[in-house]
Design a protein around this motif. Structure first.
Motif, PDB file in Angstrom:
ATOM      1  N   GLN A 298       0.815  -1.211   0.000  1.00 46.94           N
ATOM      2  CA  GLN A 298       0.000   0.000   0.000  1.00 46.94           C
ATOM      3  C   GLN A 298       0.848   1.261   0.000  1.00 46.94           C
ATOM      4  O   GLN A 298       0.334   2.367  -0.037  1.00 46.94           O
ATOM      5  CB  GLN A 298      -0.933  -0.002   1.228  1.00 46.94           C
ATOM      6  N   SER A 299       2.173   1.095   0.033  1.00 48.44           N
ATOM      7  CA  SER A 299       3.081   2.231   0.108  1.00 48.44           C
ATOM      8  C   SER A 299       4.334   1.940  -0.700  1.00 48.44           C
ATOM      9  O   SER A 299       4.793   0.795  -0.765  1.00 48.44           O
ATOM     10  CB  SER A 299       3.462   2.511   1.562  1.00 48.44           C
ATOM     11  N   GLU A 300       4.915   2.993  -1.284  1.00 51.12           N
ATOM     12  CA  GLU A 300       6.152   2.831  -2.030  1.00 51.12           C
ATOM     13  C   GLU A 300       7.356   2.593  -1.124  1.00 51.12           C
ATOM     14  O   GLU A 300       8.445   2.278  -1.607  1.00 51.12           O
ATOM     15  CB  GLU A 300       6.380   4.059  -2.928  1.00 51.12           C
ATOM     16  N   SER A 301       7.161   2.714   0.179  1.00 45.35           N
ATOM     17  CA  SER A 301       8.238   2.424   1.124  1.00 45.35           C
ATOM     18  C   SER A 301       8.297   0.945   1.509  1.00 45.35           C
ATOM     19  O   SER A 301       9.182   0.540   2.274  1.00 45.35           O
ATOM     20  CB  SER A 301       8.080   3.275   2.388  1.00 45.35           C
TER      21      SER A 301
ATOM     22  N   GLY B 230      -9.504  -2.213  -9.498  1.00 43.47           N
ATOM     23  CA  GLY B 230      -9.439  -1.184  -8.481  1.00 43.47           C
ATOM     24  C   GLY B 230      -8.886   0.130  -9.015  1.00 43.47           C
ATOM     25  O   GLY B 230      -8.462   0.235 -10.170  1.00 43.47           O
ATOM     26  N   ALA B 231      -8.866   1.137  -8.132  1.00 42.43           N
ATOM     27  CA  ALA B 231      -8.443   2.483  -8.525  1.00 42.43           C
ATOM     28  C   ALA B 231      -6.955   2.713  -8.301  1.00 42.43           C
ATOM     29  O   ALA B 231      -6.469   3.830  -8.497  1.00 42.43           O
ATOM     30  CB  ALA B 231      -9.246   3.521  -7.733  1.00 42.43           C
ATOM     31  N   GLN B 232      -6.240   1.662  -7.913  1.00 43.31           N
ATOM     32  CA  GLN B 232      -4.809   1.797  -7.645  1.00 43.31           C
ATOM     33  C   GLN B 232      -4.094   0.515  -8.009  1.00 43.31           C
ATOM     34  O   GLN B 232      -4.559  -0.584  -7.695  1.00 43.31           O
ATOM     35  CB  GLN B 232      -4.602   2.108  -6.159  1.00 43.31           C
ATOM     36  N   GLY B 233      -2.973   0.649  -8.703  1.00 48.07           N
ATOM     37  CA  GLY B 233      -2.153  -0.506  -9.035  1.00 48.07           C
ATOM     38  C   GLY B 233      -0.773  -0.367  -8.433  1.00 48.07           C
ATOM     39  O   GLY B 233      -0.372   0.723  -8.004  1.00 48.07           O
TER      40      GLY B 233
ATOM     41  N   SER C  14      18.425  -2.503  -5.978  1.00 47.57           N
ATOM     42  CA  SER C  14      17.547  -2.494  -4.807  1.00 47.57           C
ATOM     43  C   SER C  14      16.105  -2.740  -5.223  1.00 47.57           C
ATOM     44  O   SER C  14      15.724  -2.539  -6.378  1.00 47.57           O
ATOM     45  CB  SER C  14      17.661  -1.154  -4.069  1.00 47.57           C
ATOM     46  N   PHE C  15      15.305  -3.164  -4.270  1.00 48.26           N
ATOM     47  CA  PHE C  15      13.880  -3.428  -4.484  1.00 48.26           C
ATOM     48  C   PHE C  15      13.150  -2.104  -4.636  1.00 48.26           C
ATOM     49  O   PHE C  15      13.289  -1.198  -3.802  1.00 48.26           O
ATOM     50  CB  PHE C  15      13.335  -4.209  -3.295  1.00 48.26           C
ATOM     51  N   SER C  16      12.386  -1.958  -5.706  1.00 45.16           N
ATOM     52  CA  SER C  16      11.678  -0.704  -5.982  1.00 45.16           C
ATOM     53  C   SER C  16      10.194  -0.960  -6.137  1.00 45.16           C
ATOM     54  O   SER C  16       9.777  -1.963  -6.741  1.00 45.16           O
ATOM     55  CB  SER C  16      12.208  -0.049  -7.263  1.00 45.16           C
ATOM     56  N   VAL C  17       9.393  -0.034  -5.604  1.00 44.17           N
ATOM     57  CA  VAL C  17       7.936  -0.134  -5.650  1.00 44.17           C
ATOM     58  C   VAL C  17       7.364   1.153  -6.216  1.00 44.17           C
ATOM     59  O   VAL C  17       7.829   2.250  -5.885  1.00 44.17           O
ATOM     60  CB  VAL C  17       7.352  -0.369  -4.232  1.00 44.17           C
ATOM     61  N   LYS C  18       6.357   1.019  -7.066  1.00 41.61           N
ATOM     62  CA  LYS C  18       5.577   2.177  -7.497  1.00 41.61           C
ATOM     63  C   LYS C  18       4.104   1.894  -7.237  1.00 41.61           C
ATOM     64  O   LYS C  18       3.613   0.798  -7.542  1.00 41.61           O
ATOM     65  CB  LYS C  18       5.786   2.485  -8.982  1.00 41.61           C
ATOM     66  N   VAL C  19       3.415   2.879  -6.650  1.00 42.40           N
ATOM     67  CA  VAL C  19       1.969   2.831  -6.469  1.00 42.40           C
ATOM     68  C   VAL C  19       1.359   3.764  -7.503  1.00 42.40           C
ATOM     69  O   VAL C  19       1.697   4.952  -7.559  1.00 42.40           O
ATOM     70  CB  VAL C  19       1.567   3.249  -5.045  1.00 42.40           C
ATOM     71  N   LEU C  20       0.486   3.225  -8.350  1.00 44.14           N
ATOM     72  CA  LEU C  20       0.039   3.933  -9.549  1.00 44.14           C
ATOM     73  C   LEU C  20      -1.462   4.205  -9.501  1.00 44.14           C
ATOM     74  O   LEU C  20      -2.271   3.258  -9.494  1.00 44.14           O
ATOM     75  CB  LEU C  20       0.363   3.106 -10.795  1.00 44.14           C
TER      76      LEU C  20
END
Length: 304
Positions: free
Chosen positions: A42-45, A84-87, A104-110
């Motif tokens: 639920q977070s890019e962190s 849903g409204a978020q990927g 490093s591990f990277s996350v994007k919330v779109l």
């Protein structure tokens, strides 16, 4: 119409899985799903260590289809996919094609608004909804949802979307159908190990097809017919897909084997589905114009 809520998912396709719902052949069913991380991000962190990797690629089901027996085909018509409204997307060390160069591990919330996915302030791209994990119980031992095969599983094929009908070989009584791992967008190959991963809800009709045995999944849409083959290498997958498709079509034409081979070399297409799972998946695609030339509708003739 019955609705199957996401509730407690399963993580491996297996003939030992207990059915959550029974449907008749030809019945329409709505199925809700988590995203491929079971909504953990639920977070890019979010870090790689924070994720429970045993909960990746959850599938909702299974659905027991009455009348489905070993040797039959299960036809799955995809009517609608709501997302849903978020990927979310991830990549990192040892993940995907570029994992050997990512440190490093990277996350994007779109955010997803209307028909657009917002990737950054400078980049948006169209929503292209599709289903990543879909299939039936395999013949032998359980298969983790992350691995594709003859039973389906993590096929990650962009054609797996609204309007398509997918045909799976049935290996056990009731077929034990399930699905999950929806994407708001994914390119052929899924080279970074994730598409735009989203939760969602799908409506499908499940039909049992008799007297048309197949060895691998097929998919048909308005544009044509594809076979989906997963193997350890793309070379092997391509060769099997081409030969299986030619053997499948041959009895429905008046062409010699050599003529059919030439025709497929002229109008058939070898396409990549995904290259990041434990087995890679390719498809061989034949346009509708070829099927129409021989009035070839093999599955439609034998629905139970």
């Amino acid at each position: 119409m019955k609705t199957l809520q996401k509730g407690k998912p399963f993580y491996a396709f297996s003939k030992e899985n207990e059915a959550k719902v029974h449907v008749r052949t030809g019945e329409r069913v709505a199925i809700e799903t988590y995203d491929c991380f079971e909504d953990q991000i639920q977070s890019e962190s979010t870090t790689m260590q924070q994720l429970d990797w045993d909960r990746v690629n959850p599938a909702t089901g299974p659905v027991y289809v009455e009348g489905a027996e070993q040797g039959d085909v299960l036809a799955v018509t995809i009517h609608s996919i709501d997302i849903g409204a978020q990927g979310v997307m991830v990549t990192g060390p040892d993940l995907g094609v570029m994992g050997h160069r990512v440190d490093s591990f990277s996350v994007k919330v779109l955010p997803i608004e209307g028909d657009k996915v917002t990737f950054s302030t400078s980049l948006q791209f169209p929503v292209q909804k599709m289903i990543g994990v879909i299939g039936v119980a395999p013949e032998g031992e359980p298969v983790n949802n992350g691995t594709p095969g003859a039973h389906g599983g993590n096929l990650d094929t962009t054609l797996m979307t609204e309007g398509a009908t997918v045909y799976f070989p049935v290996f056990t009584e009731g077929a034990l159908f399930g699905l999950g791992d929806f994407h708001a967008a994914m390119g052929d190959g899924e080279i970074g190990v994730s598409g735009v991963e989203v939760p969602g809800k799908v409506e499908v009709t499940l039909d049992v097809v008799k007297e048309q045995p197949i060895r691998y999944p097929f998919l048909q849409n308005d544009e044509g017919l594809a076979i989906l083959v997963s193997k350890h290498t793309l070379d092997e997958a391509v060769k099997v897909a081409v030969e299986e498709m030619i053997d499948f079509l041959h009895p429905h034409t008046d062409l010699s084997l050599a003529e059919l081979t030439m025709a497929m070399s002229a109008v058939g297409h070898t396409q990549i589905s995904q290259v990041v799972d434990p087995l890679v998946t390719c498809r061989f695609f034949v346009p509708s114009s070829f099927l129409e030339a021989f009035n070839c509708t093999p599955f439609a003739q034998n629905k139970n």
